[in-house]
Design a protein around this motif. Structure first.
Motif, short mmCIF file in Angstrom:
data_model
loop_
_atom_site.label_atom_id
_atom_site.label_comp_id
_atom_site.label_asym_id
_atom_site.label_seq_id
_atom_site.Cartn_x
_atom_site.Cartn_y
_atom_site.Cartn_z
N ILE A 68 0.86 -1.18 0.00
CA ILE A 68 0.00 0.00 0.00
C ILE A 68 0.90 1.23 0.00
O ILE A 68 1.58 1.51 0.99
CB ILE A 68 -0.92 0.01 1.24
N PRO A 69 0.98 1.97 -1.10
CA PRO A 69 1.87 3.13 -1.18
C PRO A 69 1.52 4.21 -0.15
O PRO A 69 0.38 4.29 0.33
CB PRO A 69 1.64 3.65 -2.60
N ALA A 70 2.50 5.01 0.18
CA ALA A 70 2.32 6.09 1.15
C ALA A 70 1.18 7.02 0.73
O ALA A 70 1.01 7.33 -0.45
CB ALA A 70 3.61 6.90 1.28
N GLY A 71 0.38 7.42 1.71
CA GLY A 71 -0.69 8.37 1.45
C GLY A 71 -1.95 7.79 0.84
O GLY A 71 -2.91 8.52 0.59
N THR A 72 -1.98 6.48 0.60
CA THR A 72 -3.15 5.84 -0.01
C THR A 72 -4.22 5.56 1.06
O THR A 72 -3.96 4.83 2.02
CB THR A 72 -2.77 4.51 -0.69
#
Length: 256
Positions: A68-72
């Protein structure tokens, strides 16, 4: 039953590019939509996790993990009692992991690294054995294979609502004509919009969605025959053939 959760965001100020967090969750717990400043690799050492965002849903059964990428913004649902190992990765070392959610295969080496990482002190020695372990962990994450265990959601609200409803009550024999008629769209307009917004044909999406629904049920120990028939397959053998073609293994492997 009350439980204590370690919030990965509590690690934001730790001066290390990679930190690891262990949590144990009771069955069927749902974490409301939230975000992290760092990218998160979410691995269930036991149980199954389902992560969802406005763009789609991703399921991680045994030997799989969700990136899960940062800020998602994402929500997480636990299937069964779940013990997670989360690795929070700073942007400085997360480049190779991509900027989209995905499911990654977890090799025996990567699994052991994830478990060991959660035993390290927060401010581990960057130059010593602990730092080397984390460096190897990131290297293994970058080379982990992407597994097709996701279903993207279209951006058109009406089509997206149909997709969400399908996940709640799968109907594997639904046709393009049924969906396009229900949406008041022409067949060609529907198929073009669906592929443009999901990157998949309707048939491919429908099959992936059925797989996404089946995996948590398999992990919960439900019989393959019951799942196959509920999903509209003519026989358990037909369901097993589809399952093995997409995941390379028999559905029985995913049962407790």
């Amino acid at each position: 039953m009350p439980f204590t959760r370690i919030d990965p965001n509590d690690f934001d100020s730790v001066p290390r590019p990679v930190v690891a967090v262990r949590n144990d969750f009771p069955p069927s717990l749902e974490l409301a939509t939230h975000t992290h400043r760092r990218g998160q690799l979410l691995y269930a050492a036991s149980g199954v996790v389902v992560a969802s965002t406005p763009a789609g849903a991703w399921v991680a059964p045994p030997e799989r993990a969700v990136w899960i990428p940062a800020g998602t913004a994402h929500a997480v649902r636990m299937v069964g009692a779940v013990s997670t190992r989360s690795v929070m990765v700073d942007a400085s070392v997360a480049t190779a992991l991509g900027d989209e959610c995905r499911v990654l295969g977890v090799s025996p080496l990567l699994r052991n690294l994830l478990v060991e990482a959660c035993e390290l002190p927060r401010e581990y020695d960057l130059e010593g054995r602990d730092g080397q372990l984390m460096t190897l962990l990131v290297t293994e994450l970058a080379r982990a294979p992407v597994i097709p265990l996701s279903v993207p959601f279209p951006s058109t609200p009406a089509i997206a609502r149909k997709c969400h409803a399908f996940l709640e009550a799968p109907a594997p024999h639904d046709t393009i004509e049924q969906w396009s008629d229900a949406l008041g769209m022409g067949r060609r307009a529907f198929t073009r919009a669906f592929r443009r917004e999901t990157g998949m044909s309707f048939g491919e999406w429908r099959q992936q969605a059925c797989l996404l629904v089946a995996l948590p049920r398999l992990a919960a120990g439900q019989p393959v025959t019951a799942i196959a028939l509920d999903l509209g397959y003519e026989s358990p053998a037909a369901f097993s053939t589809m399952f093995k073609r997409l995941l390379g293994t028999a559905p029985s492997q995913y049962r407790n």
